[in-house]
Design a protein around this motif. Structure first.
Motif, PDB file in Angstrom:
ATOM      1  N   GLY A  62      -8.951  -0.209   7.115  1.00 12.26           N
ATOM      2  CA  GLY A  62      -9.444   0.339   5.857  1.00 12.26           C
ATOM      3  C   GLY A  62      -9.201  -0.615   4.704  1.00 12.26           C
ATOM      4  N   GLU A  63      -9.514  -0.161   3.510  1.00 14.49           N
ATOM      5  CA  GLU A  63      -9.366  -0.973   2.303  1.00 14.49           C
ATOM      6  C   GLU A  63      -8.091  -0.575   1.556  1.00 14.49           C
ATOM      7  N   LYS A  64      -7.228  -1.534   1.331  1.00 14.65           N
ATOM      8  CA  LYS A  64      -5.994  -1.268   0.591  1.00 14.65           C
ATOM      9  C   LYS A  64      -6.339  -1.215  -0.896  1.00 14.65           C
ATOM     10  N   VAL A  65      -6.272  -0.017  -1.461  1.00 10.41           N
ATOM     11  CA  VAL A  65      -6.704   0.167  -2.854  1.00 10.41           C
ATOM     12  C   VAL A  65      -5.537   0.216  -3.833  1.00 10.41           C
ATOM     13  N   LEU A  66      -4.327   0.374  -3.316  1.00 10.89           N
ATOM     14  CA  LEU A  66      -3.136   0.404  -4.171  1.00 10.89           C
ATOM     15  C   LEU A  66      -1.940  -0.052  -3.349  1.00 10.89           C
ATOM     16  N   LYS A  67      -1.135  -0.926  -3.937  1.00 15.26           N
ATOM     17  CA  LYS A  67       0.060  -1.409  -3.229  1.00 15.26           C
ATOM     18  C   LYS A  67       1.197  -1.556  -4.217  1.00 15.26           C
ATOM     19  N   GLU A  68       2.381  -1.191  -3.747  1.00 16.27           N
ATOM     20  CA  GLU A  68       3.584  -1.314  -4.567  1.00 16.27           C
ATOM     21  C   GLU A  68       4.764  -1.526  -3.635  1.00 16.27           C
ATOM     22  N   GLY A  69       5.225  -2.759  -3.522  1.00 17.16           N
ATOM     23  CA  GLY A  69       6.348  -3.060  -2.640  1.00 17.16           C
ATOM     24  C   GLY A  69       6.048  -2.714  -1.185  1.00 17.16           C
ATOM     25  N   LEU A  70       6.823  -1.780  -0.634  1.00 22.77           N
ATOM     26  CA  LEU A  70       6.693  -1.393   0.772  1.00 22.77           C
ATOM     27  C   LEU A  70       5.625  -0.326   1.004  1.00 22.77           C
ATOM     28  N   PHE A  71       4.979   0.109  -0.085  1.00 22.08           N
ATOM     29  CA  PHE A  71       4.050   1.226  -0.007  1.00 22.08           C
ATOM     30  C   PHE A  71       2.609   0.770  -0.206  1.00 22.08           C
ATOM     31  N   SER A  72       1.705   1.464   0.490  1.00 20.20           N
ATOM     32  CA  SER A  72       0.287   1.145   0.360  1.00 20.20           C
ATOM     33  C   SER A  72      -0.542   2.422   0.392  1.00 20.20           C
ATOM     34  N   LEU A  73      -1.645   2.402  -0.336  1.00 22.18           N
ATOM     35  CA  LEU A  73      -2.657   3.448  -0.261  1.00 22.18           C
ATOM     36  C   LEU A  73      -3.907   2.813   0.314  1.00 22.18           C
ATOM     37  N   ILE A  74      -4.352   3.325   1.446  1.00 17.47           N
ATOM     38  CA  ILE A  74      -5.463   2.722   2.174  1.00 17.47           C
ATOM     39  C   ILE A  74      -6.634   3.694   2.234  1.00 17.47           C
ATOM     40  N   LYS A  75      -7.796   3.211   1.855  1.00 21.88           N
ATOM     41  CA  LYS A  75      -9.023   4.006   1.960  1.00 21.88           C
ATOM     42  C   LYS A  75      -9.611   3.790   3.343  1.00 21.88           C
ATOM     43  N   VAL A  76      -9.541   4.814   4.179  1.00 26.78           N
ATOM     44  CA  VAL A  76     -10.014   4.719   5.564  1.00 26.78           C
ATOM     45  C   VAL A  76     -11.513   4.958   5.637  1.00 26.78           C
ATOM     46  N   LYS A  77     -11.989   5.941   4.902  1.00 29.46           N
ATOM     47  CA  LYS A  77     -13.419   6.212   4.752  1.00 29.46           C
ATOM     48  C   LYS A  77     -13.629   6.812   3.375  1.00 29.46           C
ATOM     49  N   GLN A  78     -14.860   7.184   3.054  1.00 28.25           N
ATOM     50  CA  GLN A  78     -15.205   7.587   1.693  1.00 28.25           C
ATOM     51  C   GLN A  78     -14.266   8.632   1.102  1.00 28.25           C
ATOM     52  N   ASN A  79     -13.879   9.620   1.908  1.00 23.04           N
ATOM     53  CA  ASN A  79     -13.046  10.713   1.383  1.00 23.04           C
ATOM     54  C   ASN A  79     -11.693  10.823   2.068  1.00 23.04           C
TER      55      ASN A  79
END
Length: 393
Positions: A62-79
């Protein structure tokens, strides 16, 4: 329906590697495919050590849309989004093992990143579904409109968690206080959780089947290469090999039905159980299979079996998913009483002992039971039930 935050039991890397085959994964997939709201998965904390030794895919697709240190927010699909936490706390993980997760889910920096991710996604109001016994503290501090705990299976009966039973029981008590209501997959669990943990409101939502993957007739279900040459009729079992399997029953069936081939497909979670199976010439273990490939095996089974133990003290309030997968393909199914099968007598041959099980096998491969309405056992119908509960409870 509001946006929903889901805390699954299984790590997203495992789901990605094996396919959407577990209850938590099915709920997430069904939410994402059938609703236009945002679905945010709070992933199980993990260490590089676990990633390496469990041979999991290191990268979540997926697309990593937010990262902070050891943490990530990944967009796997549209929703669909996954919040991931790769912890470097390897020493503590090694010492505490399963107990490590209780505190890691509640790590203040993880909680802050979860809240930051929801803000980033412009999620102001949401509902929460926790399917993870280890995430009780995290569930207590998050602020959704409604909190729901999915008490699938009964973790107080899992031998693998014996050393952390006090923490397991505390987690159930925390969930009973912090959640608006519970759901579970078996009637047996409802009474247990009410008696033991004073759960105020608990609803039965049994497991289901992905009717898109498991169809009664489909020309795409060609025989897998590793099944070619196995003598018919093929008696098939598809599922995890655990303490739930009745080894004495399996060995008796192998010995007394040498004219039939017994094919087992699935992950070995308990090597001791697997090693106790007497590997006669009519026994075939074909290994674990990616979930999208697994229906081809079920389609080519002549009879499907669920040879589970019937001792209530050894069962864990399970409601086996495989029975619905077998029934969705209109297979003749023979199973032992318990694990959710006892309510399916109109559709499944229920055996109370070895003699009855063998007799059902000797009657042949023709399914003489009623065919089940697959729309009533689909995962989509289960999610609709849950959404209704969110609105009304």
């Amino acid at each position: 329906m509001k946006d929903i935050v889901v805390i699954p039991f299984h790590d997203w890397r495992k789901i990605q590697k094996e396919g959407f085959r577990t209850r938590d994964a099915h709920f997430i997939e069904t939410f994402a495919n059938n609703f236009d709201r945002k679905i945010v998965v709070v992933n199980r904390p993990i260490t590089p050590l676990e990633i390496f030794f469990a041979k999991k895919n290191v990268k979540i697709k997926g697309e990593k849309v937010l990262k902070e240190g050891l943490f990530s927010l990944i967009k796997v699909k549209q929703n669909l989004f996954v919040i991931d936490f790769v912890s470097l706390d390897i020493f503590s993980f090694f010492l505490k093992k399963h107990g490590w997760y209780f505190n890691k889910y509640a790590d203040e920096t993880y909680v802050r990143f979860i809240e930051k991710s929801l803000s980033f996604l412009n999620i102001k109001k949401y509902d929460l579904l926790s399917q993870n016994i280890f995430a009780n503290q995290l569930t207590s501090v998050l602020r959704p409109e409604k909190k729901v705990f999915d008490a699938w299976d009964n973790f107080t009966k899992f031998n693998v968690y014996k050393k952390i039973q006090i923490q397991i029981q505390k987690a159930y008590r925390d969930y009973s206080l912090s959640c608006d209501f519970w759901i579970t997959n078996s009637k047996e669990n409802i009474q247990f959780f009410i008696n033991e943990f004073s759960v105020r409101q608990i609803h039965l939502i049994k497991n289901g089947v992905d009717t898109g993957r498991f169809r009664a007739q489909d020309e795409l279900y060609i025989m897998p290469k590793d099944m070619i040459g196995i003598p018919k009729p093929i008696i098939g079992f598809g599922g995890k090999i655990t303490h739930l399997i009745d080894i004495d029953l399996v060995n008796s069936l192998l010995k007394n039905n040498t004219d039939k081939s017994f094919v087992f497909v699935g992950q070995i979670l308990n090597k001791e159980i697997f090693n106790r199976i007497v590997k006669l010439d009519n026994f075939y273990y074909l290994g674990d299979k990616y979930y999208d490939d697994y229906p081809k095996y079920v389609y080519n089974f002549n009879v499907c079996i669920i040879p589970y133990i019937v001792d209530p003290d050894k069962q864990s309030g399970a409601n086996t998913i495989k029975v619905y997968e077998f029934l969705s393909m209109n297979k003749r199914v023979i199973g032992t009483r318990g694990n959710g099968i006892e309510d399916l007598g109109d559709f499944v041959c229920i055996a109370d002992d070895e003699v009855a099980f063998t007799q059902y096998l000797k009657e042949g491969i023709q399914n003489d039971k009623k065919l089940i309405d697959i729309n009533q056992i689909s995962w989509n119908s289960k999610v609709i039930e849950l959404v209704a509960l969110y609105k009304n409870c």
